[in-house]
Enzyme design. Structure first.
Site, PDB file in Angstrom:
ATOM      1  N   GLY A  65      14.360  73.834  71.718  1.00  0.00           N
ATOM      2  CA  GLY A  65      14.823  72.539  72.217  1.00  0.00           C
ATOM      3  C   GLY A  65      16.227  72.506  72.784  1.00  0.00           C
ATOM      4  N   GLU A 119      22.376  72.572  68.618  1.00  0.00           N
ATOM      5  CA  GLU A 119      21.069  71.958  68.384  1.00  0.00           C
ATOM      6  C   GLU A 119      20.833  70.843  69.397  1.00  0.00           C
ATOM      7  OE1 GLU A 119      18.333  72.213  67.208  1.00  0.00           O
ATOM      8  OE2 GLU A 119      18.201  72.712  65.098  1.00  0.00           O
ATOM      9  N   ASP A 120      19.574  70.594  69.723  1.00  0.00           N
ATOM     10  CA  ASP A 120      19.260  69.431  70.566  1.00  0.00           C
ATOM     11  C   ASP A 120      19.216  68.160  69.730  1.00  0.00           C
ATOM     12  OD1 ASP A 120      17.035  70.665  69.365  1.00  0.00           O
ATOM     13  OD2 ASP A 120      15.636  69.653  70.682  1.00  0.00           O
ATOM     14  N   ASP A 123      17.237  65.646  62.919  1.00  0.00           N
ATOM     15  CA  ASP A 123      16.356  64.529  62.542  1.00  0.00           C
ATOM     16  C   ASP A 123      16.452  64.292  61.032  1.00  0.00           C
ATOM     17  OD1 ASP A 123      14.295  62.774  62.078  1.00  0.00           O
ATOM     18  OD2 ASP A 123      12.812  63.843  63.263  1.00  0.00           O
ATOM     19  N   LYS A 151      19.438  61.505  64.484  1.00  0.00           N
ATOM     20  CA  LYS A 151      18.647  60.348  64.040  1.00  0.00           C
ATOM     21  C   LYS A 151      19.201  59.802  62.729  1.00  0.00           C
ATOM     22  CE  LYS A 151      14.269  60.809  66.366  1.00  0.00           C
ATOM     23  NZ  LYS A 151      12.818  60.945  66.191  1.00  0.00           N
ATOM     24  N   PHE A 172      10.514  58.573  68.642  1.00  0.00           N
ATOM     25  CA  PHE A 172      10.230  59.872  69.249  1.00  0.00           C
ATOM     26  C   PHE A 172      10.877  59.957  70.639  1.00  0.00           C
ATOM     27  CE2 PHE A 172       7.876  63.205  71.326  1.00  0.00           C
ATOM     28  CZ  PHE A 172       7.691  64.123  70.308  1.00  0.00           C
ATOM     29  N   VAL A 173      11.555  61.060  70.883  1.00  0.00           N
ATOM     30  CA  VAL A 173      12.198  61.248  72.195  1.00  0.00           C
ATOM     31  C   VAL A 173      11.758  62.565  72.831  1.00  0.00           C
ATOM     32  CG1 VAL A 173      14.281  59.804  71.995  1.00  0.00           C
ATOM     33  CG2 VAL A 173      14.266  62.076  70.946  1.00  0.00           C
ATOM     34  N   ASP A 179      10.485  68.256  73.529  1.00  0.00           N
ATOM     35  CA  ASP A 179       9.108  68.242  74.021  1.00  0.00           C
ATOM     36  C   ASP A 179       8.212  67.249  73.314  1.00  0.00           C
ATOM     37  OD1 ASP A 179       9.075  69.841  71.531  1.00  0.00           O
ATOM     38  OD2 ASP A 179       6.991  70.214  72.071  1.00  0.00           O
ATOM     39  N   ARG A 185       9.973  69.222  78.446  1.00  0.00           N
ATOM     40  CA  ARG A 185      11.280  69.855  78.196  1.00  0.00           C
ATOM     41  C   ARG A 185      12.121  69.920  79.470  1.00  0.00           C
ATOM     42  NH1 ARG A 185      11.249  72.249  73.015  1.00  0.00           N
ATOM     43  NH2 ARG A 185       9.294  73.193  72.355  1.00  0.00           N
TER      44      ARG A 185
HETATM   45  C1  PRP Z   1      13.405  70.417  66.414  1.00  0.00           C
HETATM   46  C2  PRP Z   1      14.866  70.485  66.783  1.00  0.00           C
HETATM   47  C3  PRP Z   1      15.530  70.923  65.509  1.00  0.00           C
HETATM   48  C4  PRP Z   1      14.627  70.360  64.435  1.00  0.00           C
HETATM   49  C5  PRP Z   1      15.272  69.132  63.837  1.00  0.00           C
HETATM   50  O1  PRP Z   1      12.842  71.678  66.556  1.00  0.00           O
HETATM   51  O2  PRP Z   1      15.098  71.382  67.849  1.00  0.00           O
HETATM   52  O3  PRP Z   1      15.610  72.338  65.411  1.00  0.00           O
HETATM   53  O4  PRP Z   1      13.390  69.992  65.060  1.00  0.00           O
HETATM   54  O5  PRP Z   1      14.452  68.561  62.843  1.00  0.00           O
HETATM   55  P1  PRP Z   1      14.933  68.369  61.335  1.00  0.00           P
HETATM   56  O6  PRP Z   1      16.342  67.866  61.354  1.00  0.00           O
HETATM   57  O7  PRP Z   1      13.973  67.325  60.803  1.00  0.00           O
HETATM   58  O8  PRP Z   1      14.790  69.677  60.629  1.00  0.00           O
HETATM   59  P2  PRP Z   1      11.256  71.925  66.613  1.00  0.00           P
HETATM   60  O9  PRP Z   1      10.812  72.432  65.275  1.00  0.00           O
HETATM   61  O10 PRP Z   1      10.574  70.707  67.138  1.00  0.00           O
HETATM   62  O11 PRP Z   1      11.124  73.130  67.609  1.00  0.00           O
HETATM   63  P3  PRP Z   1      11.547  73.227  69.161  1.00  0.00           P
HETATM   64  O12 PRP Z   1      13.051  73.198  69.211  1.00  0.00           O
HETATM   65  O13 PRP Z   1      11.005  74.537  69.582  1.00  0.00           O
HETATM   66  O14 PRP Z   1      10.927  72.065  69.889  1.00  0.00           O
END
Ligand code: PRP
Length: 195
Positions: A65, A119-120, A123, A151, A172-173, A179, A185
């Protein structure tokens, strides 16, 4: 929360734009414009350039991400710096009866390094906590977090994000690296699920 984040981080609570985007079975509406993302990234990079003046930090971007945020952030970083990329894999551990996250692909030695995790989105904060623990135990000199989005759950969790783009609601974004079912993405703006 750092002073930087608490003073300058915009809190995005309401959808300001109405342009819609359909991805598979869902409709999203434009939420944060690419131009606003770029402005926040410039501000974040300015702080990093000041804070790490005379140092040479190692940025570690968490794939997938963060790829777009990492690329745009690095273009604004004008101090000596290196960057590396890792992934976090989730698997179900029968013994702990839960979902366990494991860091894979860490090729750089981080002992005695000033590390900035990119990080993107943070959450629940589970992923970033796992990574912070791991990097600290590997002997990093310092570890800070740069996240484009945060978040509300993470705001109340014990996670310090020194460099933050936007606080957003628990919706959800997608877009700008994030994605929906692997799609979206590539969008240059961030969209929010329309309900
Ligand atoms: C997303 C995002 C963070 C994580 C945050 O990754 O990039 O790494 O979730 O969530 P949390 O704070 O609840 O742990 P994802 O697992 O969706 O993988 P991606 O980056 O490949 O989309």
């Amino acid at each position: 929360m750092s002073i930087f984040a608490s003073i300058f981080c915009p809190k995005i609570r309401h959808t300001r734009l109405t342009e819609n985007m359909e991805i598979k079975d869902k409709v999203f509406e434009k939420f944060i414009e690419g131009n606003d993302i770029a402005k926040r990234i410039k501000a974040i990079a300015k702080s990093i350039n000041m804070d790490y003046n005379g140092k040479s930090p190692l940025f570690i971007a968490i794939l997938n991400g963060s790829f777009m945020f990492a690329a745009d952030l690095m273009k604004e970083v004008d101090i000596s710096a290196t960057i590396s990329f890792v992934k976090v894999a989730s698997y179900n551990d029968m013994e702990s009866s839960g979902n366990v996250k494991q860091l894979i692909g860490l090729a750089e030695p981080i002992f005695q390094k000033d590390v900035i995790i990119i990080e993107d989105i943070v959450d629940t904060g589970r992923t970033i906590k796992k990574i912070l623990n791991e990097f600290t135990s590997l002997g990093a000199k310092s570890v800070e977090v740069a996240s484009l989005l945060r978040k509300p759950l993470a705001s109340s969790a014990d996670v310090n994000i020194k460099y933050l783009g936007f606080d957003i609601p628990d919706k959800f974004v997608v877009g700008y690296g994030l994605d929906y079912d692997s799609l979206g993405r590539n969008l240059k703006d961030i969209y929010q699920l329309k309900v």
